[in-house]
Design an enzyme around this catalytic site. Structure first.
Site, PDB file in Angstrom:
ATOM      1  N   TYR A 153       5.232   4.344  30.202  1.00  0.00           N
ATOM      2  CA  TYR A 153       4.913   5.105  28.986  1.00  0.00           C
ATOM      3  C   TYR A 153       5.747   4.605  27.804  1.00  0.00           C
ATOM      4  O   TYR A 153       5.227   4.360  26.718  1.00  0.00           O
ATOM      5  CB  TYR A 153       5.170   6.590  29.243  1.00  0.00           C
ATOM      6  CG  TYR A 153       4.773   7.493  28.094  1.00  0.00           C
ATOM      7  CD1 TYR A 153       3.432   7.777  27.829  1.00  0.00           C
ATOM      8  CD2 TYR A 153       5.734   8.062  27.266  1.00  0.00           C
ATOM      9  CE1 TYR A 153       3.074   8.603  26.772  1.00  0.00           C
ATOM     10  CE2 TYR A 153       5.386   8.894  26.210  1.00  0.00           C
ATOM     11  CZ  TYR A 153       4.048   9.156  25.972  1.00  0.00           C
ATOM     12  OH  TYR A 153       3.687   9.974  24.918  1.00  0.00           O
ATOM     13  N   ALA A 154       7.065   4.433  28.033  1.00  0.00           N
ATOM     14  CA  ALA A 154       7.933   3.961  26.938  1.00  0.00           C
ATOM     15  C   ALA A 154       7.532   2.537  26.532  1.00  0.00           C
ATOM     16  O   ALA A 154       7.549   2.213  25.340  1.00  0.00           O
ATOM     17  CB  ALA A 154       9.398   4.024  27.361  1.00  0.00           C
ATOM     18  N   ALA A 155       7.148   1.710  27.512  1.00  0.00           N
ATOM     19  CA  ALA A 155       6.714   0.344  27.172  1.00  0.00           C
ATOM     20  C   ALA A 155       5.523   0.418  26.213  1.00  0.00           C
ATOM     21  O   ALA A 155       5.465  -0.296  25.199  1.00  0.00           O
ATOM     22  CB  ALA A 155       6.333  -0.419  28.434  1.00  0.00           C
ATOM     23  N   SER A 156       4.586   1.328  26.518  1.00  0.00           N
ATOM     24  CA  SER A 156       3.393   1.446  25.652  1.00  0.00           C
ATOM     25  C   SER A 156       3.777   1.986  24.272  1.00  0.00           C
ATOM     26  O   SER A 156       3.287   1.504  23.246  1.00  0.00           O
ATOM     27  CB  SER A 156       2.336   2.339  26.307  1.00  0.00           C
ATOM     28  OG  SER A 156       2.712   3.707  26.269  1.00  0.00           O
ATOM     29  N   LYS A 157       4.649   2.962  24.236  1.00  0.00           N
ATOM     30  CA  LYS A 157       4.980   3.619  22.961  1.00  0.00           C
ATOM     31  C   LYS A 157       5.960   2.795  22.128  1.00  0.00           C
ATOM     32  O   LYS A 157       5.886   2.807  20.898  1.00  0.00           O
ATOM     33  CB  LYS A 157       5.508   5.032  23.217  1.00  0.00           C
ATOM     34  CG  LYS A 157       4.449   5.973  23.809  1.00  0.00           C
ATOM     35  CD  LYS A 157       3.289   6.224  22.842  1.00  0.00           C
ATOM     36  CE  LYS A 157       2.398   7.375  23.291  1.00  0.00           C
ATOM     37  NZ  LYS A 157       1.412   7.778  22.285  1.00  0.00           N
TER      38      LYS A 157
HETATM   39  N1  NAP Z   1       2.651  16.253  24.855  1.00  0.00           N
HETATM   40  C1  NAP Z   1       3.802  15.635  24.620  1.00  0.00           C
HETATM   41  O1  NAP Z   1       4.876  16.014  25.125  1.00  0.00           O
HETATM   42  C2  NAP Z   1       3.838  14.451  23.684  1.00  0.00           C
HETATM   43  C3  NAP Z   1       5.083  14.060  23.159  1.00  0.00           C
HETATM   44  C4  NAP Z   1       5.136  12.966  22.312  1.00  0.00           C
HETATM   45  C5  NAP Z   1       3.994  12.262  22.008  1.00  0.00           C
HETATM   46  N2  NAP Z   1       2.790  12.655  22.528  1.00  0.00           N
HETATM   47  C6  NAP Z   1       1.609  11.869  22.199  1.00  0.00           C
HETATM   48  O2  NAP Z   1       0.757  12.665  21.420  1.00  0.00           O
HETATM   49  C7  NAP Z   1      -0.624  12.281  21.637  1.00  0.00           C
HETATM   50  C8  NAP Z   1      -1.434  13.521  21.976  1.00  0.00           C
HETATM   51  O3  NAP Z   1      -0.883  14.116  23.139  1.00  0.00           O
HETATM   52  P1  NAP Z   1      -1.272  15.586  23.660  1.00  0.00           P
HETATM   53  O4  NAP Z   1      -0.002  16.235  24.031  1.00  0.00           O
HETATM   54  O5  NAP Z   1      -2.200  16.248  22.714  1.00  0.00           O
HETATM   55  O6  NAP Z   1      -2.030  15.184  25.004  1.00  0.00           O
HETATM   56  P2  NAP Z   1      -3.390  15.793  25.667  1.00  0.00           P
HETATM   57  O7  NAP Z   1      -3.468  17.248  25.431  1.00  0.00           O
HETATM   58  O8  NAP Z   1      -3.374  15.271  27.065  1.00  0.00           O
HETATM   59  O9  NAP Z   1      -4.536  15.070  24.823  1.00  0.00           O
HETATM   60  C9  NAP Z   1      -4.725  13.691  24.909  1.00  0.00           C
HETATM   61  C10 NAP Z   1      -5.936  13.306  24.114  1.00  0.00           C
HETATM   62  O10 NAP Z   1      -6.116  11.885  24.267  1.00  0.00           O
HETATM   63  C11 NAP Z   1      -7.479  11.656  24.621  1.00  0.00           C
HETATM   64  N3  NAP Z   1      -7.581  10.417  25.388  1.00  0.00           N
HETATM   65  C12 NAP Z   1      -6.934  10.079  26.511  1.00  0.00           C
HETATM   66  N4  NAP Z   1      -7.319   8.866  26.913  1.00  0.00           N
HETATM   67  C13 NAP Z   1      -8.240   8.426  26.021  1.00  0.00           C
HETATM   68  C14 NAP Z   1      -9.012   7.256  25.902  1.00  0.00           C
HETATM   69  N5  NAP Z   1      -8.954   6.265  26.784  1.00  0.00           N
HETATM   70  N6  NAP Z   1      -9.867   7.150  24.838  1.00  0.00           N
HETATM   71  C15 NAP Z   1      -9.959   8.158  23.945  1.00  0.00           C
HETATM   72  N7  NAP Z   1      -9.274   9.287  24.003  1.00  0.00           N
HETATM   73  C16 NAP Z   1      -8.406   9.418  25.046  1.00  0.00           C
HETATM   74  C17 NAP Z   1      -7.872  12.864  25.437  1.00  0.00           C
HETATM   75  O11 NAP Z   1      -9.278  12.951  25.494  1.00  0.00           O
HETATM   76  P3  NAP Z   1     -10.045  13.731  26.691  1.00  0.00           P
HETATM   77  O12 NAP Z   1      -9.201  14.915  27.047  1.00  0.00           O
HETATM   78  O13 NAP Z   1     -11.344  14.114  26.039  1.00  0.00           O
HETATM   79  O14 NAP Z   1     -10.165  12.771  27.801  1.00  0.00           O
HETATM   80  C18 NAP Z   1      -7.234  13.963  24.615  1.00  0.00           C
HETATM   81  O15 NAP Z   1      -8.043  14.266  23.508  1.00  0.00           O
HETATM   82  C19 NAP Z   1      -0.573  11.214  22.732  1.00  0.00           C
HETATM   83  O16 NAP Z   1      -0.571   9.943  22.149  1.00  0.00           O
HETATM   84  C20 NAP Z   1       0.782  11.458  23.393  1.00  0.00           C
HETATM   85  O17 NAP Z   1       1.282  10.281  23.996  1.00  0.00           O
HETATM   86  C21 NAP Z   1       2.693  13.751  23.348  1.00  0.00           C
END
Ligand code: NAP
Length: 238
Positions: A153-157
């Site tokens: 995950y960190a590698a991607s981010k």
């Molecule tokens: N939650 C945390 O603790 C956290 C912290 C820091 C950063 N982030 C980042 O914030 C962003 C949103 O996270 P979240 O917490 O809202 O997560 P989430 O509730 O799991 O939502 C993830 C979203 O990404 C979509 N998605 C996943 N794979 C995809 C793909 N291949 N193509 C298109 N859409 C895709 C999902 O779509 P479907 O559900 O329709 O498949 C969903 O809409 C992410 O980039 C995550 O890495 C999250």
């Protein structure tokens, strides 16, 4: 502050915790909202709840560059220019390196890093031509600080962080803004399938994370908010 009314805003991952909350707030400000997601049922539900017209709703897998370009073409055929792109799509596979498979690693890199690249490839050129636009990404705190179990995950981010900062250097003669939101743990469905001991009740709420995105969409017109960091009180990693 820039007003959101009548702005063309695309939210990638509007079916997710942060994406849906962002959609709600941005739509409430009378922006012209476009949304994407992969889960059709959830996408229909979000579209219905926030009254997004059917031709502004797209099932999209951001790993598929062709699909991303098709969505970009459809949107650009409908409007003069996209003002704001919010990339709230991403996945988390958090495992110690010993149990991380090559498939896990590729999957995370494909969605989080290559997916973001695909979005830039299709949506940045029109913004560059217009010399104006805003792209908000969520590299998260793990895009600039390590955590045990976060190798893939960190590698991607970290990759997203480096890529976006490099692109920002290419945009200096334009008013295209790149804003990186570094969030610590957010209580969203992101964590539902992650086998790691975490204190979700101490996390930032998805609503507050959505409010941060909404705020960043209205950043001052004479400058750029290049980054914002929000972390839970009990886990301030940076
Ligand atoms: N939650 C945390 O603790 C956290 C912290 C820091 C950063 N982030 C980042 O914030 C962003 C949103 O996270 P979240 O917490 O809202 O997560 P989430 O509730 O799991 O939502 C993830 C979203 O990404 C979509 N998605 C996943 N794979 C995809 C793909 N291949 N193509 C298109 N859409 C895709 C999902 O779509 P479907 O559900 O329709 O498949 C969903 O809409 C992410 O980039 C995550 O890495 C999250």
């Amino acid at each position: 502050m820039e007003l959101l009314a009548k702005k063309n805003v695309l939210i990638i991952g509007a079916t997710g915790g942060i994406g849906e909350e962002s959609t709600k707030l941005i739509k409430n400000n009378q922006a012209n909202v476009f949304i994407t997601g992969r889960d059709q049922k959830k996408l229909d539900q979000v579209a219905k709840e926030y009254e997004i017209p059917a031709d502004q709703v797209f099932k999209l897998d951001i790993v598929n560059a062709k699909q991303v370009q098709e969505v970009a073409d459809k949107i650009h055929a409908k409007i003069e220019k996209l003002d704001i792109l919010v990339n709230a799509a991403g996945i988390g596979i958090l495992k110690p390196i010993g149990s991380l498979t090559a498939e896990d690693f590729s999957k995370v890199i494909d969605v989080n890093l290559k997916g973001t690249f695909n979005l830039l490839t299709s949506f940045l050129p029109p913004m560059k031509s217009a010399k104006k636009g805003l792209i908000i990404n969520i590299p998260g705190v793990l895009g600039k600080t390590p955590m045990a179990g976060a190798a893939a995950y960190a590698a991607s981010k970290y990759g997203v962080n480096g890529m976006l900062k490099s692109v920002r250097e290419e945009l200096r003669r334009t008013e295209v803004r790149i804003t990186n939101l570094y969030l610590g743990g957010v209580d969203s469905p992101f964590w539902d399938n992650i086998d790691m001991k975490v204190n979700r009740d101490k996390f930032i709420t998805a609503r507050e994370a959505g409010r941060a995105v909404w705020f960043l969409c209205q950043q001052p017109s004479s400058g750029v908010v290049s980054e914002m960091v929000i972390q839970p009180f009990n886990h301030q990693a940076i």
